[in-house]
Design a protein around this motif. Structure first.
Motif, PDB file in Angstrom:
ATOM      1  N   ALA A   1       0.842  -1.203   0.000  1.00  0.00           N
ATOM      2  CA  ALA A   1       0.000   0.000   0.000  1.00  0.00           C
ATOM      3  C   ALA A   1       0.874   1.248   0.000  1.00  0.00           C
ATOM      4  CB  ALA A   1      -0.905  -0.011   1.221  1.00  0.00           C
ATOM      5  N   GLY A   2       0.487   2.224  -0.775  1.00  0.00           N
ATOM      6  CA  GLY A   2       1.241   3.472  -0.866  1.00  0.00           C
ATOM      7  C   GLY A   2       0.410   4.638  -0.397  1.00  0.00           C
ATOM      8  N   GLY A   3       0.851   5.831  -0.736  1.00  0.00           N
ATOM      9  CA  GLY A   3       0.103   7.036  -0.402  1.00  0.00           C
ATOM     10  C   GLY A   3       0.072   7.339   1.086  1.00  0.00           C
ATOM     11  N   GLY A   4       1.035   6.815   1.845  1.00  0.00           N
ATOM     12  CA  GLY A   4       1.081   7.071   3.274  1.00  0.00           C
ATOM     13  C   GLY A   4       0.192   6.153   4.091  1.00  0.00           C
ATOM     14  N   ALA A   5      -0.357   5.095   3.471  1.00  0.00           N
ATOM     15  CA  ALA A   5      -1.256   4.184   4.179  1.00  0.00           C
ATOM     16  C   ALA A   5      -0.532   3.435   5.289  1.00  0.00           C
ATOM     17  CB  ALA A   5      -1.889   3.196   3.203  1.00  0.00           C
ATOM     18  N   VAL A   6       0.667   2.957   5.014  1.00  0.00           N
ATOM     19  CA  VAL A   6       1.422   2.202   6.015  1.00  0.00           C
ATOM     20  C   VAL A   6       1.781   3.103   7.190  1.00  0.00           C
ATOM     21  CG1 VAL A   6       3.555   0.920   6.430  1.00  0.00           C
ATOM     22  CG2 VAL A   6       2.316   0.606   4.294  1.00  0.00           C
ATOM     23  N   GLU A   7       2.229   4.320   6.895  1.00  0.00           N
ATOM     24  CA  GLU A   7       2.610   5.251   7.948  1.00  0.00           C
ATOM     25  C   GLU A   7       1.410   5.627   8.815  1.00  0.00           C
ATOM     26  OE1 GLU A   7       3.427   5.541   4.773  1.00  0.00           O
ATOM     27  OE2 GLU A   7       5.612   5.424   4.741  1.00  0.00           O
ATOM     28  N   THR A   8       0.255   5.810   8.172  1.00  0.00           N
ATOM     29  CA  THR A   8      -0.957   6.160   8.917  1.00  0.00           C
ATOM     30  C   THR A   8      -1.397   5.006   9.802  1.00  0.00           C
ATOM     31  OG1 THR A   8      -1.626   7.581   7.087  1.00  0.00           O
ATOM     32  CG2 THR A   8      -3.307   7.028   8.688  1.00  0.00           C
ATOM     33  N   ALA A   9      -1.356   3.794   9.269  1.00  0.00           N
ATOM     34  CA  ALA A   9      -1.737   2.627  10.071  1.00  0.00           C
ATOM     35  C   ALA A   9      -0.819   2.475  11.275  1.00  0.00           C
ATOM     36  CB  ALA A   9      -1.692   1.368   9.209  1.00  0.00           C
ATOM     37  N   LEU A  10       0.477   2.676  11.076  1.00  0.00           N
ATOM     38  CA  LEU A  10       1.427   2.585  12.183  1.00  0.00           C
ATOM     39  C   LEU A  10       1.203   3.704  13.189  1.00  0.00           C
ATOM     40  CD1 LEU A  10       3.800   1.055  13.351  1.00  0.00           C
ATOM     41  CD2 LEU A  10       5.328   2.442  11.945  1.00  0.00           C
ATOM     42  N   SER A  11       0.880   4.890  12.710  1.00  0.00           N
ATOM     43  CA  SER A  11       0.602   6.015  13.608  1.00  0.00           C
ATOM     44  C   SER A  11      -0.598   5.729  14.495  1.00  0.00           C
ATOM     45  CB  SER A  11       0.367   7.284  12.785  1.00  0.00           C
ATOM     46  OG  SER A  11      -0.060   8.332  13.608  1.00  0.00           O
ATOM     47  N   VAL A  12      -1.667   5.216  13.909  1.00  0.00           N
ATOM     48  CA  VAL A  12      -2.879   4.898  14.683  1.00  0.00           C
ATOM     49  C   VAL A  12      -2.566   3.815  15.714  1.00  0.00           C
ATOM     50  CG1 VAL A  12      -5.186   3.875  14.535  1.00  0.00           C
ATOM     51  CG2 VAL A  12      -4.487   5.629  12.906  1.00  0.00           C
ATOM     52  N   TYR A  13      -1.824   2.805  15.299  1.00  0.00           N
ATOM     53  CA  TYR A  13      -1.476   1.715  16.217  1.00  0.00           C
ATOM     54  C   TYR A  13      -0.633   2.240  17.378  1.00  0.00           C
ATOM     55  CZ  TYR A  13       0.575  -2.543  18.051  1.00  0.00           C
ATOM     56  OH  TYR A  13       0.987  -3.548  18.884  1.00  0.00           O
ATOM     57  N   LEU A  14       0.376   3.076  17.071  1.00  0.00           N
ATOM     58  CA  LEU A  14       1.249   3.596  18.123  1.00  0.00           C
ATOM     59  C   LEU A  14       0.504   4.534  19.069  1.00  0.00           C
ATOM     60  CD1 LEU A  14       4.573   4.191  16.158  1.00  0.00           C
ATOM     61  CD2 LEU A  14       4.078   2.403  17.835  1.00  0.00           C
ATOM     62  N   GLU A  15      -0.432   5.318  18.550  1.00  0.00           N
ATOM     63  CA  GLU A  15      -1.226   6.184  19.433  1.00  0.00           C
ATOM     64  C   GLU A  15      -2.045   5.348  20.404  1.00  0.00           C
ATOM     65  OE1 GLU A  15      -3.597   8.873  17.171  1.00  0.00           O
ATOM     66  OE2 GLU A  15      -1.903  10.203  16.756  1.00  0.00           O
ATOM     67  N   ASN A  16      -2.647   4.271  19.921  1.00  0.00           N
ATOM     68  CA  ASN A  16      -3.409   3.380  20.806  1.00  0.00           C
ATOM     69  C   ASN A  16      -2.493   2.709  21.824  1.00  0.00           C
ATOM     70  OD1 ASN A  16      -5.781   4.015  19.495  1.00  0.00           O
ATOM     71  ND2 ASN A  16      -5.643   2.274  18.096  1.00  0.00           N
ATOM     72  N   LEU A  17      -1.295   2.332  21.389  1.00  0.00           N
ATOM     73  CA  LEU A  17      -0.333   1.719  22.288  1.00  0.00           C
ATOM     74  C   LEU A  17       0.117   2.711  23.358  1.00  0.00           C
ATOM     75  CD1 LEU A  17       1.593  -0.680  22.987  1.00  0.00           C
ATOM     76  CD2 LEU A  17       3.246   0.403  21.454  1.00  0.00           C
ATOM     77  N   ALA A  18       0.320   3.960  22.975  1.00  0.00           N
ATOM     78  CA  ALA A  18       0.791   4.985  23.922  1.00  0.00           C
ATOM     79  C   ALA A  18      -0.212   5.208  25.046  1.00  0.00           C
ATOM     80  CB  ALA A  18       1.066   6.291  23.178  1.00  0.00           C
ATOM     81  N   THR A  19      -1.504   5.088  24.733  1.00  0.00           N
ATOM     82  CA  THR A  19      -2.507   5.319  25.784  1.00  0.00           C
ATOM     83  C   THR A  19      -2.509   4.205  26.825  1.00  0.00           C
ATOM     84  OG1 THR A  19      -4.213   4.237  24.455  1.00  0.00           O
ATOM     85  CG2 THR A  19      -4.011   6.646  24.262  1.00  0.00           C
ATOM     86  N   THR A  20      -1.911   3.061  26.510  1.00  0.00           N
ATOM     87  CA  THR A  20      -1.863   1.960  27.485  1.00  0.00           C
ATOM     88  C   THR A  20      -0.686   2.089  28.432  1.00  0.00           C
ATOM     89  OG1 THR A  20      -0.542   0.543  26.024  1.00  0.00           O
ATOM     90  CG2 THR A  20      -2.952   0.405  25.820  1.00  0.00           C
ATOM     91  N   LEU A  21       0.251   2.969  28.134  1.00  0.00           N
ATOM     92  CA  LEU A  21       1.444   3.129  28.973  1.00  0.00           C
ATOM     93  C   LEU A  21       1.222   4.232  29.994  1.00  0.00           C
ATOM     94  CD1 LEU A  21       4.140   2.905  26.168  1.00  0.00           C
ATOM     95  CD2 LEU A  21       3.381   1.080  27.690  1.00  0.00           C
ATOM     96  N   GLY A  22       1.866   4.105  31.141  1.00  0.00           N
ATOM     97  CA  GLY A  22       1.698   5.105  32.193  1.00  0.00           C
ATOM     98  C   GLY A  22       2.981   5.819  32.530  1.00  0.00           C
ATOM     99  N   SER A  23       3.966   5.783  31.649  1.00  0.00           N
ATOM    100  CA  SER A  23       5.245   6.427  31.950  1.00  0.00           C
ATOM    101  C   SER A  23       5.563   7.487  30.906  1.00  0.00           C
ATOM    102  CB  SER A  23       6.340   5.368  32.002  1.00  0.00           C
ATOM    103  OG  SER A  23       6.465   4.766  30.731  1.00  0.00           O
ATOM    104  N   ARG A  24       6.786   7.995  30.979  1.00  0.00           N
ATOM    105  CA  ARG A  24       7.218   9.018  30.017  1.00  0.00           C
ATOM    106  C   ARG A  24       7.305   8.460  28.601  1.00  0.00           C
ATOM    107  NH1 ARG A  24      11.733  12.925  32.495  1.00  0.00           N
ATOM    108  NH2 ARG A  24      10.575  13.599  34.317  1.00  0.00           N
ATOM    109  N   GLU A  25       7.419   7.147  28.455  1.00  0.00           N
ATOM    110  CA  GLU A  25       7.475   6.523  27.136  1.00  0.00           C
ATOM    111  C   GLU A  25       6.225   6.851  26.328  1.00  0.00           C
ATOM    112  OE1 GLU A  25       7.885   2.451  28.186  1.00  0.00           O
ATOM    113  OE2 GLU A  25      10.071   2.553  28.317  1.00  0.00           O
ATOM    114  N   GLN A  26       5.125   7.074  27.041  1.00  0.00           N
ATOM    115  CA  GLN A  26       3.864   7.406  26.379  1.00  0.00           C
ATOM    116  C   GLN A  26       4.026   8.650  25.513  1.00  0.00           C
ATOM    117  OE1 GLN A  26       0.746   8.639  29.037  1.00  0.00           O
ATOM    118  NE2 GLN A  26      -0.848   8.242  27.525  1.00  0.00           N
ATOM    119  N   LEU A  27       4.694   9.674  26.042  1.00  0.00           N
ATOM    120  CA  LEU A  27       4.873  10.923  25.291  1.00  0.00           C
ATOM    121  C   LEU A  27       5.759  10.724  24.065  1.00  0.00           C
ATOM    122  CD1 LEU A  27       5.371  13.354  28.301  1.00  0.00           C
ATOM    123  CD2 LEU A  27       3.307  13.022  26.934  1.00  0.00           C
ATOM    124  N   ALA A  28       6.832   9.955  24.234  1.00  0.00           N
ATOM    125  CA  ALA A  28       7.744   9.717  23.111  1.00  0.00           C
ATOM    126  C   ALA A  28       7.050   8.945  21.998  1.00  0.00           C
ATOM    127  CB  ALA A  28       8.980   8.965  23.587  1.00  0.00           C
TER     128      ALA A  28
END
Length: 192
Positions: free
Chosen positions: A112-139
């Motif tokens: 997939a092109g057009g930024g689809a892979v990057e967008t999918a990874l961004s959405v996944y990482l944002e969801n992952l960040a909300t599960t963390l309770g440390s400074r890693e969440q911000l990074a």
């Protein structure tokens, strides 16, 4: 002799062009008419077929067009441009596009092109960040945000509204990822 017979004769043709015409028309290239006895003979099975062979003037050049050939997959593309630099760029772009189609047909896979892979990874990482309770969440959240630069730049380069397109793209990926999670959960319940 050719003019009187109503035939077109062309001289000083590159061997590569002769091969292309022979392949397109189903003909066989003949270098000489001499046979083993020294006589001049010609086998009609060497001839190819084309519905029409005409000479047309395109821009400043006279071009021989072979139409209605036996092999219909053979095609010539005539490029026109304002100057040689533009023609070189058009030819390079066309070559790139044909190579992409060739590679896709050879490998039978598409990424997939057009930024689809990057967008999918961004959405996944944002969801992952909300599960963390440390400074890693911000990074992780900042990295997820930085991945969206690629689809934004692609949208701007295509003269589209980047904000609207990226929002739609994120929405589609969010729905797909949450639906995939639900399917995994339902499968897990079935297995239990």
């Amino acid at each position: 002799y050719f003019v009187e017979a109503g035939a077109i004769a062309v001289r000083r043709v590159r061997k590569e062009d002769l091969r292309h015409v022979a392949k397109a028309t189903g003909a066989t290239m003949v270098t000489t008419f001499a046979d083993m006895e020294g006589e001049e003979t010609f086998d009609p099975s060497f001839l190819g077929h084309a519905d029409e062979v005409v000479e047309e003037r395109i821009s400043d050049d006279e071009i021989i067009l072979v139409k209605g050939t036996k092999n219909t997959s053979a095609v010539s593309i005539i490029l026109r441009g304002a100057n040689d630099f533009m023609l070189d760029e058009i030819e390079r772009s066309l070559h790139d596009a044909l190579c992409i189609v060739k590679r896709t047909l050879e490998s039978n896979t598409v990424v997939a092109g057009g930024g689809a892979v990057e967008t999918a990874l961004s959405v996944y990482l944002e969801n992952l960040a909300t599960t963390l309770g440390s400074r890693e969440q911000l990074a992780i959240a900042e990295f997820a945000e930085s991945l969206l630069i690629i689809p934004k730049v692609l949208a701007v380069n295509a003269a589209k509204d980047a904000t609207d397109l990226v929002a739609k793209l994120r929405s589609c990926h969010h729905k797909a990822q949450t639906n995939a999670d639900k399917q995994h959960l339902s499968r897990a319940w079935v297995l239990i």
